[in-house]
Design a protein around this motif. Structure first.
Motif, PDB file in Angstrom:
ATOM      1  N   ALA A   9       0.846  -1.198   0.000  1.00  0.00           N
ATOM      2  CA  ALA A   9       0.000   0.000   0.000  1.00  0.00           C
ATOM      3  C   ALA A   9       0.881   1.247   0.000  1.00  0.00           C
ATOM      4  O   ALA A   9       0.487   2.297  -0.508  1.00  0.00           O
ATOM      5  CB  ALA A   9      -0.914  -0.008   1.215  1.00  0.00           C
ATOM      6  N   THR A  10       2.094   1.114   0.543  1.00  0.00           N
ATOM      7  CA  THR A  10       3.001   2.266   0.594  1.00  0.00           C
ATOM      8  C   THR A  10       3.278   2.798  -0.816  1.00  0.00           C
ATOM      9  O   THR A  10       3.225   4.000  -1.062  1.00  0.00           O
ATOM     10  CB  THR A  10       4.320   1.871   1.295  1.00  0.00           C
ATOM     11  OG1 THR A  10       3.980   1.280   2.553  1.00  0.00           O
ATOM     12  CG2 THR A  10       5.225   3.059   1.522  1.00  0.00           C
ATOM     13  N   TYR A  61      -1.916   8.416   8.463  1.00  0.00           N
ATOM     14  CA  TYR A  61      -0.827   7.459   8.303  1.00  0.00           C
ATOM     15  C   TYR A  61       0.402   8.256   7.857  1.00  0.00           C
ATOM     16  O   TYR A  61       0.296   9.156   7.027  1.00  0.00           O
ATOM     17  CB  TYR A  61      -1.205   6.371   7.288  1.00  0.00           C
ATOM     18  CG  TYR A  61      -0.120   5.338   7.193  1.00  0.00           C
ATOM     19  CD1 TYR A  61       0.249   4.605   8.317  1.00  0.00           C
ATOM     20  CD2 TYR A  61       0.581   5.137   6.011  1.00  0.00           C
ATOM     21  CE1 TYR A  61       1.285   3.691   8.262  1.00  0.00           C
ATOM     22  CE2 TYR A  61       1.602   4.215   5.948  1.00  0.00           C
ATOM     23  CZ  TYR A  61       1.950   3.496   7.075  1.00  0.00           C
ATOM     24  OH  TYR A  61       2.975   2.602   7.025  1.00  0.00           O
ATOM     25  N   ASN A  84      -5.929   3.688  11.026  1.00  0.00           N
ATOM     26  CA  ASN A  84      -4.727   3.590  11.844  1.00  0.00           C
ATOM     27  C   ASN A  84      -4.307   5.019  12.178  1.00  0.00           C
ATOM     28  O   ASN A  84      -4.083   5.804  11.261  1.00  0.00           O
ATOM     29  CB  ASN A  84      -3.625   2.900  11.030  1.00  0.00           C
ATOM     30  CG  ASN A  84      -2.272   2.918  11.717  1.00  0.00           C
ATOM     31  OD1 ASN A  84      -2.156   3.260  12.877  1.00  0.00           O
ATOM     32  ND2 ASN A  84      -1.233   2.540  10.971  1.00  0.00           N
ATOM     33  N   ASP A 111      -7.627   4.432   1.610  1.00  0.00           N
ATOM     34  CA  ASP A 111      -6.636   3.475   2.103  1.00  0.00           C
ATOM     35  C   ASP A 111      -7.368   2.476   2.996  1.00  0.00           C
ATOM     36  O   ASP A 111      -7.794   2.807   4.106  1.00  0.00           O
ATOM     37  CB  ASP A 111      -5.558   4.253   2.865  1.00  0.00           C
ATOM     38  CG  ASP A 111      -4.507   3.357   3.510  1.00  0.00           C
ATOM     39  OD1 ASP A 111      -4.698   2.135   3.575  1.00  0.00           O
ATOM     40  OD2 ASP A 111      -3.487   3.910   3.974  1.00  0.00           O
ATOM     41  N   TYR A 132      -6.806  -2.223   6.264  1.00  0.00           N
ATOM     42  CA  TYR A 132      -7.368  -3.020   7.381  1.00  0.00           C
ATOM     43  C   TYR A 132      -8.804  -3.453   7.082  1.00  0.00           C
ATOM     44  O   TYR A 132      -9.590  -3.680   8.004  1.00  0.00           O
ATOM     45  CB  TYR A 132      -7.313  -2.204   8.683  1.00  0.00           C
ATOM     46  CG  TYR A 132      -5.904  -1.825   9.070  1.00  0.00           C
ATOM     47  CD1 TYR A 132      -5.061  -2.737   9.697  1.00  0.00           C
ATOM     48  CD2 TYR A 132      -5.396  -0.555   8.787  1.00  0.00           C
ATOM     49  CE1 TYR A 132      -3.754  -2.402  10.029  1.00  0.00           C
ATOM     50  CE2 TYR A 132      -4.096  -0.210   9.120  1.00  0.00           C
ATOM     51  CZ  TYR A 132      -3.276  -1.143   9.739  1.00  0.00           C
ATOM     52  OH  TYR A 132      -1.988  -0.812  10.068  1.00  0.00           O
ATOM     53  N   SER A 186      -3.743  -4.008   0.503  1.00  0.00           N
ATOM     54  CA  SER A 186      -2.553  -4.848   0.353  1.00  0.00           C
ATOM     55  C   SER A 186      -2.747  -6.163   1.077  1.00  0.00           C
ATOM     56  O   SER A 186      -3.728  -6.350   1.806  1.00  0.00           O
ATOM     57  CB  SER A 186      -1.302  -4.124   0.858  1.00  0.00           C
ATOM     58  OG  SER A 186      -1.308  -3.986   2.254  1.00  0.00           O
ATOM     59  N   LYS A 246      -1.637  -6.980   5.968  1.00  0.00           N
ATOM     60  CA  LYS A 246      -2.395  -7.085   7.224  1.00  0.00           C
ATOM     61  C   LYS A 246      -3.365  -8.260   7.172  1.00  0.00           C
ATOM     62  O   LYS A 246      -3.614  -8.906   8.182  1.00  0.00           O
ATOM     63  CB  LYS A 246      -3.232  -5.831   7.481  1.00  0.00           C
ATOM     64  CG  LYS A 246      -2.617  -4.550   7.068  1.00  0.00           C
ATOM     65  CD  LYS A 246      -1.531  -4.109   8.009  1.00  0.00           C
ATOM     66  CE  LYS A 246      -0.786  -2.984   7.342  1.00  0.00           C
ATOM     67  NZ  LYS A 246       0.366  -2.533   8.048  1.00  0.00           N
ATOM     68  N   LYS A 301       5.005  -7.005   0.968  1.00  0.00           N
ATOM     69  CA  LYS A 301       4.811  -5.765   0.211  1.00  0.00           C
ATOM     70  C   LYS A 301       4.124  -6.002  -1.140  1.00  0.00           C
ATOM     71  O   LYS A 301       4.592  -5.570  -2.195  1.00  0.00           O
ATOM     72  CB  LYS A 301       6.155  -5.046  -0.007  1.00  0.00           C
ATOM     73  CG  LYS A 301       6.916  -4.728   1.257  1.00  0.00           C
ATOM     74  CD  LYS A 301       6.178  -3.826   2.211  1.00  0.00           C
ATOM     75  CE  LYS A 301       6.064  -2.405   1.748  1.00  0.00           C
ATOM     76  NZ  LYS A 301       5.438  -1.554   2.812  1.00  0.00           N
TER      77      LYS A 301
HETATM   78  N1  PMP Z   1      -1.707   2.473   5.180  1.00  0.00           N
HETATM   79  C1  PMP Z   1      -1.921   2.257   6.488  1.00  0.00           C
HETATM   80  C2  PMP Z   1      -3.037   2.941   7.169  1.00  0.00           C
HETATM   81  C3  PMP Z   1      -1.080   1.395   7.195  1.00  0.00           C
HETATM   82  O1  PMP Z   1      -1.261   1.195   8.501  1.00  0.00           O
HETATM   83  C4  PMP Z   1      -0.022   0.766   6.516  1.00  0.00           C
HETATM   84  C5  PMP Z   1       0.825  -0.131   7.352  1.00  0.00           C
HETATM   85  N2  PMP Z   1       1.800  -0.653   7.114  1.00  0.00           N
HETATM   86  C6  PMP Z   1       0.156   1.028   5.141  1.00  0.00           C
HETATM   87  C7  PMP Z   1      -0.702   1.881   4.514  1.00  0.00           C
HETATM   88  C8  PMP Z   1       1.269   0.415   4.356  1.00  0.00           C
HETATM   89  O2  PMP Z   1       0.942  -0.853   3.928  1.00  0.00           O
HETATM   90  P1  PMP Z   1       1.985  -1.831   3.191  1.00  0.00           P
HETATM   91  O3  PMP Z   1       2.725  -2.524   4.270  1.00  0.00           O
HETATM   92  O4  PMP Z   1       1.138  -2.737   2.385  1.00  0.00           O
HETATM   93  O5  PMP Z   1       2.879  -0.991   2.361  1.00  0.00           O
END
Ligand code: PMP
Ligand code: GLN
Length: 386
Positions: free
Chosen positions: A96-97, A121, A170, A198, A201, A229, A232, A240
Motif C-alpha cells: 500500500a506504501t 498514516y 490507523n 486506504d 485493514y 494490500s 495485514k 509488500k
Molecule cells: N496504510 C496504512 C493505514 C497502514 O497502517 C499501513 C501499514 N503498514 C500502510 C498503509 C502500508 O501498507 P503496506 O505494508 O502494504 O505498504
C-alpha cells in the motif's frame, strides 16, 4: 553544503523504525510497530514456496499477475458488489506504501491541495509534498472522532484535487460509517475532488462495525482510487504486495507512475497472494481473522484497564490508544520512551501523525497484532504501573 535534495532533507527517520530500534535496545515487548509476530497461515507460505519452485521468478507483467488481478476483482465483486475489469482497473504495486506514492504522483500537480484527516498514516504528508502538493488537515478529536460537515467543507476550494481517507483507521481504530462516507462523498462530488481510500485493514473490523467502500457509493466509483494490500490480511507485512482498484483512466495515472518507481512486483509472491485471496473466497478466512483480532483486542483492553489505563476502544485495525493525560510522564514521546525503557513495553507516540504534534501529546498507541504470549508478557509488565 548538503547533498540532499530539498524534497527529502527535512524528513526524519520514521517513528516505526525509531521505536522498533529502541524496543530492541531495551529488550522491550514491541507493541509499537504494527507487524504480526506470529506465523503467517500455511496456505500462503506453501503457495509462495510452490511458486518459487515452479520458477515463477522473472519480472511480472507491469500491471501485475493476471491471476492476482482476477482474485482482486472477484473479491471486490463478492464483498463490495462492484464489478471491476481486472485488465484495466487493477494495478499491483509494492505494498500500500507504493500505492499511496504512485497514486499521489499520478494525480497531484504542484500547488494542488490534498485534504487528509489527522491523525494520518505517516506517509501521506511526505508523499503529498514530494509531488508539490499542499496538505490540508481535518483534525479528528477523541473520544468519538466525529466529523463536522461544515468544518470539513471549509477545507475544499478550487485547488483541492484529492481527499485521503483511511478506514478502518490507523491509529484511532475508527471505521467510517456509511453516513459519514456519504457526507464526504457529497462534498467530493460537489467540488469535483478525487478520493484515495486506504483500506489496508478492510478485513479487521469488530463488533457490529461494517467496512464500507466509499467507491461503492453513488457517483464515487469514477473518482475513487481504492488502496489495499496483502500484508495485514494475511499476516505477511514483509511481502509488500499491494494494489489499487479504480477507473481505467485513473488506473493509467497509477500505472504510469508505477512503471518508473518499481516497474514490477515480486512474481512468486503475487502468485501466492492470488492463491491466498482465492482461498479466502472459498473459506471463512476473513471472519476468522476479524475474530482472532477481536479476541486480542479484548484481552489487551482488559489488561490495560486492569493496570489503570484509560483506553479508547477501536472498531477496526489493530491498535489501541491510551489516554496518558493523567499519567504525569510528560508528552507522548516522553511517555513512550519511558514505557519502552523502564517498563519494557514499546509503544508509538501519535504526535508523529499530526500536523501540530501537540494534538497527539496526550495519547499513546499500542498494537495487539502479537502472540497471546507477547500480549500476556506486556500485560504483566504493565501491571507494575498500578
Ligand atoms: N496504510 C496504512 C493505514 C497502514 O497502517 C499501513 C501499514 N503498514 C500502510 C498503509 C502500508 O501498507 P503496506 O505494508 O502494504 O505498504
Ligand atoms: N503500518 C504499521 C504501523 O502503523 C507499520 C508501518 C511501518 O513500519 N512503516 O505500525
Amino acid at each position: 553544503m548538503s547533498y540532499l535534495s530539498n524534497r527529502v532533507a527535512g524528513f526524519g527517520t520514521t517513528i516505526f523504525t525509531e521505536m522498533t530500534a529502541l524496543a530492541r535496545e531495551h529488550n522491550a515487548v514491541n507493541l509499537g510497530q504494527g507487524f504480526p509476530d506470529f506465523p503467517a497461515p500455511d496456505f500462503i507460505k506453501e503457495a509462495a514456496a510452490k511458486a518459487i519452485s515452479a520458477d515463477i521468478n522473472q519480472y511480472a507483467p507491469l500491471p501485475g499477475s493476471p491471476r492476482l488481478r482476477q482474485a482482486i476483482a472477484d473479491k471486490t465483486k463478492r464483498l463490495y458488489g462492484r464489478e471491476v475489469d481486472p485488465n484495466t482497473q487493477v494495478q499491483i504495486v509494492n505494498g500500500a506504501t507504493e500505492a499511496i506514492y504512485a497514486t499521489i504522483q499520478g494525480v497531484v500537480n504542484p500547488g494542488d491541495e490534498v485534504i487528509m484527516f489527522e491523525p494520518y498514516y505517516d506517509s501521506y504528508v511526505p508523499c503529498t509534498t514530494m509531488a508539490g502538493g499542499i496538505p490540508r488537515y481535518y483534525t479528528l478529536r477523541a473520544p468519538d472522532w466525529h466529523i463536522d460537515r461544515d468544518e470539513l467543507a471549509k477545507l475544499f476550494n478550487d485547488k483541492t484535487k484529492l481527499l485521503i481517507i483511511n478506514t478502518p483507521h490507523n491509529p484511532i481504530g475508527k471505521v467510517y460509517t456509511r453516513e459519514e462516507l456519504q457526507m464526504i462523498a457529497d462534498l467530493c462530488i460537489e467540488h469535483d475532488v478525487l478520493v484515495m481510500a486506504d483500506e489496508v485493514y478492510e478485513h479487521i473490523v469488530f463488533d457490529d462495525a461494517e467496512h464500507v467502500q466509499i467507491a461503492s457509493l453513488p457517483g464515487m466509483e469514477e473518482r475513487t482510487i481504492t488502496v489495499s494490500s496483502i500484508g495485514k490480511s494475511f499476516s505477511v507485512t514483509g511481502w509488500k504486495i499491494g494494489w489499487t482498484v479504480t477507473t481505467p483512466e485513473l488506473n493509467k495515472a497509477v500505472f504510469k507512475a508505477h512503471q518508473f518507481i518499481a516497474f514490477a512486483v515480486a512474481s512468486p509472491l503475487q502468485e501466492a497472494s492470488a492463491d491466498a485471496l482465492f482461498h479466502a473466497e472459498e473459506s471463512d478466512y476473513y471472519p476468522w481473522l476479524a475474530k482472532m483480532y477481536q479476541d486480542k483486542r479484548d484481552y489487551l483492553l482488559s489488561a490495560l484497564n486492569d493496570a489503570g489505563f484509560k483506553t479508547l476502544t477501536p472498531q477496526g485495525a489493530y491498535y489501541i490508544l491510551l489516554d496518558i493525560s493523567e499519567m504525569g510522564r510528560g508528552n507522548d514521546v516522553d511517555f513512550c520512551r519511558y514505557l519502552t525503557k523502564e517498563v519494557g513495553v514499546a509503544a508509538i507516540p501519535p504526535s508523529a501523525f499530526y500536523s501540530n504534534p501537540a494534538d497527539g501529546a496526550t495519547i499513546a498507541r499500542l498494537t495487539f497484532c502479537k502472540t497471546d504470549e507477547m500480549l500476556a508478557a506486556a500485560a504483566e509488565r504493565l501491571q507494575t504501573l498500578k
